[in-house]
Design a protein around this motif. Sequence first.
Motif, PDB file in Angstrom:
ATOM      1  N   LEU A  13      16.336  39.830  -1.757  1.00 55.03           N
ATOM      2  CA  LEU A  13      17.415  39.464  -0.844  1.00 55.03           C
ATOM      3  C   LEU A  13      17.090  39.834   0.593  1.00 55.03           C
ATOM      4  O   LEU A  13      17.387  39.090   1.523  1.00 55.03           O
ATOM      5  N   TYR A  14      16.467  40.988   0.766  1.00 56.62           N
ATOM      6  CA  TYR A  14      16.236  41.519   2.115  1.00 56.62           C
ATOM      7  C   TYR A  14      14.838  41.244   2.665  1.00 56.62           C
ATOM      8  O   TYR A  14      14.529  41.657   3.774  1.00 56.62           O
ATOM      9  N   LYS A  15      13.990  40.551   1.897  1.00 57.30           N
ATOM     10  CA  LYS A  15      12.576  40.457   2.266  1.00 57.30           C
ATOM     11  C   LYS A  15      12.341  39.855   3.652  1.00 57.30           C
ATOM     12  O   LYS A  15      11.382  40.229   4.342  1.00 57.30           O
ATOM     13  N   ASN A  16      13.173  38.914   4.079  1.00 58.34           N
ATOM     14  CA  ASN A  16      12.996  38.302   5.393  1.00 58.34           C
ATOM     15  C   ASN A  16      13.750  39.035   6.502  1.00 58.34           C
ATOM     16  O   ASN A  16      13.758  38.595   7.648  1.00 58.34           O
ATOM     17  N   LEU A  17      14.393  40.142   6.132  1.00 56.62           N
ATOM     18  CA  LEU A  17      15.182  40.893   7.101  1.00 56.62           C
ATOM     19  C   LEU A  17      14.579  42.262   7.382  1.00 56.62           C
ATOM     20  O   LEU A  17      15.237  43.141   7.925  1.00 56.62           O
ATOM     21  N   LYS A  18      13.317  42.429   6.996  1.00 57.06           N
ATOM     22  CA  LYS A  18      12.614  43.680   7.250  1.00 57.06           C
ATOM     23  C   LYS A  18      11.443  43.414   8.185  1.00 57.06           C
ATOM     24  O   LYS A  18      10.799  42.371   8.124  1.00 57.06           O
ATOM     25  N   ILE A  19      11.180  44.375   9.045  1.00 58.09           N
ATOM     26  CA  ILE A  19      10.172  44.171  10.084  1.00 58.09           C
ATOM     27  C   ILE A  19       8.771  44.002   9.514  1.00 58.09           C
ATOM     28  O   ILE A  19       8.400  44.641   8.537  1.00 58.09           O
ATOM     29  N   GLY A  69       8.096  62.745  20.060  1.00 57.68           N
ATOM     30  CA  GLY A  69       9.553  62.779  20.190  1.00 57.68           C
ATOM     31  C   GLY A  69      10.160  61.484  20.683  1.00 57.68           C
ATOM     32  O   GLY A  69      11.259  61.503  21.262  1.00 57.68           O
ATOM     33  N   LEU A  70       9.489  60.375  20.455  1.00 55.28           N
ATOM     34  CA  LEU A  70       9.984  59.080  20.933  1.00 55.28           C
ATOM     35  C   LEU A  70      10.922  58.459  19.893  1.00 55.28           C
ATOM     36  O   LEU A  70      10.595  57.498  19.198  1.00 55.28           O
ATOM     37  N   LYS A  71      12.117  59.031  19.799  1.00 54.05           N
ATOM     38  CA  LYS A  71      13.080  58.624  18.782  1.00 54.05           C
ATOM     39  C   LYS A  71      13.586  57.206  18.987  1.00 54.05           C
ATOM     40  O   LYS A  71      13.976  56.535  18.032  1.00 54.05           O
ATOM     41  N   GLY A  72      13.604  56.756  20.224  1.00 50.45           N
ATOM     42  CA  GLY A  72      14.043  55.390  20.477  1.00 50.45           C
ATOM     43  C   GLY A  72      13.125  54.394  19.814  1.00 50.45           C
ATOM     44  O   GLY A  72      13.570  53.399  19.220  1.00 50.45           O
ATOM     45  N   CYS A  73      11.839  54.673  19.868  1.00 49.10           N
ATOM     46  CA  CYS A  73      10.842  53.779  19.259  1.00 49.10           C
ATOM     47  C   CYS A  73      10.882  53.844  17.736  1.00 49.10           C
ATOM     48  O   CYS A  73      10.823  52.813  17.057  1.00 49.10           O
ATOM     49  N   THR A  74      10.957  55.061  17.196  1.00 47.59           N
ATOM     50  CA  THR A  74      10.914  55.209  15.740  1.00 47.59           C
ATOM     51  C   THR A  74      12.184  54.676  15.079  1.00 47.59           C
ATOM     52  O   THR A  74      12.162  54.289  13.907  1.00 47.59           O
ATOM     53  N   ALA A  75      13.284  54.663  15.816  1.00 50.90           N
ATOM     54  CA  ALA A  75      14.553  54.238  15.232  1.00 50.90           C
ATOM     55  C   ALA A  75      14.753  52.733  15.272  1.00 50.90           C
ATOM     56  O   ALA A  75      15.451  52.167  14.431  1.00 50.90           O
ATOM     57  N   TYR A  76      14.128  52.056  16.212  1.00 55.10           N
ATOM     58  CA  TYR A  76      14.443  50.636  16.434  1.00 55.10           C
ATOM     59  C   TYR A  76      14.065  49.762  15.238  1.00 55.10           C
ATOM     60  O   TYR A  76      13.025  49.945  14.609  1.00 55.10           O
ATOM     61  N   ASP A  77      14.922  48.800  14.952  1.00 55.89           N
ATOM     62  CA  ASP A  77      14.696  47.856  13.853  1.00 55.89           C
ATOM     63  C   ASP A  77      15.208  46.486  14.295  1.00 55.89           C
ATOM     64  O   ASP A  77      16.367  46.349  14.685  1.00 55.89           O
ATOM     65  N   CYS A  78      14.354  45.496  14.242  1.00 55.15           N
ATOM     66  CA  CYS A  78      14.755  44.149  14.674  1.00 55.15           C
ATOM     67  C   CYS A  78      15.268  43.294  13.519  1.00 55.15           C
ATOM     68  O   CYS A  78      15.595  42.120  13.708  1.00 55.15           O
ATOM     69  N   PHE A  79      15.309  43.845  12.308  1.00 58.38           N
ATOM     70  CA  PHE A  79      15.770  43.124  11.117  1.00 58.38           C
ATOM     71  C   PHE A  79      14.914  41.880  10.835  1.00 58.38           C
ATOM     72  O   PHE A  79      15.407  40.893  10.297  1.00 58.38           O
ATOM     73  N   GLY A  80      13.639  41.944  11.226  1.00 57.49           N
ATOM     74  CA  GLY A  80      12.742  40.826  10.956  1.00 57.49           C
ATOM     75  C   GLY A  80      12.835  39.698  11.970  1.00 57.49           C
ATOM     76  O   GLY A  80      12.210  38.644  11.792  1.00 57.49           O
ATOM     77  N   ALA A  81      13.591  39.904  13.035  1.00 59.01           N
ATOM     78  CA  ALA A  81      13.749  38.854  14.052  1.00 59.01           C
ATOM     79  C   ALA A  81      12.452  38.596  14.801  1.00 59.01           C
ATOM     80  O   ALA A  81      12.175  37.461  15.207  1.00 59.01           O
ATOM     81  N   THR A 260      22.143  50.778   8.042  1.00 62.53           N
ATOM     82  CA  THR A 260      20.860  50.127   8.314  1.00 62.53           C
ATOM     83  C   THR A 260      19.730  51.140   8.423  1.00 62.53           C
ATOM     84  O   THR A 260      19.958  52.336   8.581  1.00 62.53           O
ATOM     85  N   GLN A 261      18.518  50.629   8.362  1.00 61.24           N
ATOM     86  CA  GLN A 261      17.343  51.483   8.507  1.00 61.24           C
ATOM     87  C   GLN A 261      17.317  52.155   9.870  1.00 61.24           C
ATOM     88  O   GLN A 261      16.918  53.310   9.998  1.00 61.24           O
ATOM     89  N   ALA A 262      17.748  51.442  10.896  1.00 62.00           N
ATOM     90  CA  ALA A 262      17.761  52.008  12.241  1.00 62.00           C
ATOM     91  C   ALA A 262      18.651  53.243  12.312  1.00 62.00           C
ATOM     92  O   ALA A 262      18.310  54.247  12.953  1.00 62.00           O
ATOM     93  N   GLN A 263      19.793  53.199  11.645  1.00 61.30           N
ATOM     94  CA  GLN A 263      20.690  54.364  11.627  1.00 61.30           C
ATOM     95  C   GLN A 263      20.040  55.532  10.900  1.00 61.30           C
ATOM     96  O   GLN A 263      20.092  56.668  11.367  1.00 61.30           O
ATOM     97  N   ILE A 264      19.446  55.235   9.752  1.00 59.05           N
ATOM     98  CA  ILE A 264      18.787  56.276   8.958  1.00 59.05           C
ATOM     99  C   ILE A 264      17.643  56.904   9.738  1.00 59.05           C
ATOM    100  O   ILE A 264      17.412  58.120   9.674  1.00 59.05           O
ATOM    101  N   ASN A 265      16.921  56.091  10.488  1.00 58.09           N
ATOM    102  CA  ASN A 265      15.775  56.588  11.251  1.00 58.09           C
ATOM    103  C   ASN A 265      16.157  57.599  12.316  1.00 58.09           C
ATOM    104  O   ASN A 265      15.319  58.381  12.768  1.00 58.09           O
ATOM    105  N   THR A 266      17.405  57.592  12.746  1.00 56.45           N
ATOM    106  CA  THR A 266      17.833  58.522  13.800  1.00 56.45           C
ATOM    107  C   THR A 266      18.363  59.830  13.233  1.00 56.45           C
ATOM    108  O   THR A 266      18.582  60.791  13.977  1.00 56.45           O
ATOM    109  N   ALA A 267      18.591  59.867  11.915  1.00 59.62           N
ATOM    110  CA  ALA A 267      19.187  61.043  11.283  1.00 59.62           C
ATOM    111  C   ALA A 267      18.127  62.003  10.757  1.00 59.62           C
ATOM    112  O   ALA A 267      16.929  61.734  10.812  1.00 59.62           O
ATOM    113  N   LYS A 268      18.596  63.130  10.215  1.00 63.07           N
ATOM    114  CA  LYS A 268      17.715  64.124   9.613  1.00 63.07           C
ATOM    115  C   LYS A 268      17.995  64.176   8.118  1.00 63.07           C
ATOM    116  O   LYS A 268      19.140  64.335   7.701  1.00 63.07           O
TER     117      LYS A 268
END
Length: 287
Positions: A13-19, A69-81, A260-268
């Motif tokens: 279901l999600y295969k085309n929505l992952k980076i 410490g580049l959390k902005g980069c590690t967190a970003y997710d384009c959802f395969g766009a 979303t993955q982006a939210q999870i990526n910002t958490a601990k």
Amino acid sequence: MKCENRIERDDELYKNLKIDCEKCFGLCCIALYFSAAEGFPTDKVAGRPCINLQKNFRCFIHKKLSQKGLKGCTAYDCFGAGQKVAQVTYRGRDWNQNSEVEKQMCEVFLVMRQLHEMLWYLTEAFSVQTNSLIHEEIRKLISETEKLTFLDAASLMNIDIEAHRNVVNSMLQEISEMVRSKMISGQKNTLKRKKTIAGRLNLFGVDLRKTNLRGADLRGAFLIAANLSGTDLSGADLIGADLRDANLRGANLAGCIFVTQAQINTAKGDASTKLPSSLIHPMYWDK
């Protein structure tokens, strides 16, 4: 076996929505506005390539993003766009070799990213809903949204994205209420209402370990640095919630919705944190 089948189905279901950065042209590294204060390498205006973007569209410091410490980069997710724009909309023509489409490609990417994010949420709504009539409504909305993603560049930029988002949000709200009502039936909600910021629940730094969060409405909530360690978030709606530095160690998010993955990526979190099968544990979490 049932668990394995569920995971395989979700992956489909999600295969085309992952980076898939290998099929992209580093569009997130050029189209977005960057701020060093938000965990990016430097301040950057939208439309200008990041200082670390190489000619082959790869990040020069990709393996060191967490270390730096580049959390902005590690967190970003384009959802395969990114790969959708690169390989479908522009059929493999990159902006570096086609300067006349560079600006347009950035604008198209920003529209596509919104459409793919909507598809992510709608796909989850489809997977958690069992009512056949509502299932069909969601299926139609997914089909309509997917058709938009295959439009040519000029047509994509003319989409009334806000109007379409309102339709999608209305559906997601309906699904959220149905899922959460089933989860909290007969239970006492111990989540005390806090002050809001711009209409969003303020739980900044709050210790929620003894709070019943099953089926909680946490849409858009500020959960920055909140302690959710060991909590059960089954049925909780986390759409748009800010999880930056939230402690999710040992928490159960497997049954929550609209995260979303982006939210999870910002958490601990750690190895004991349970996530929906559509998401993965970030490599930099505690082992």
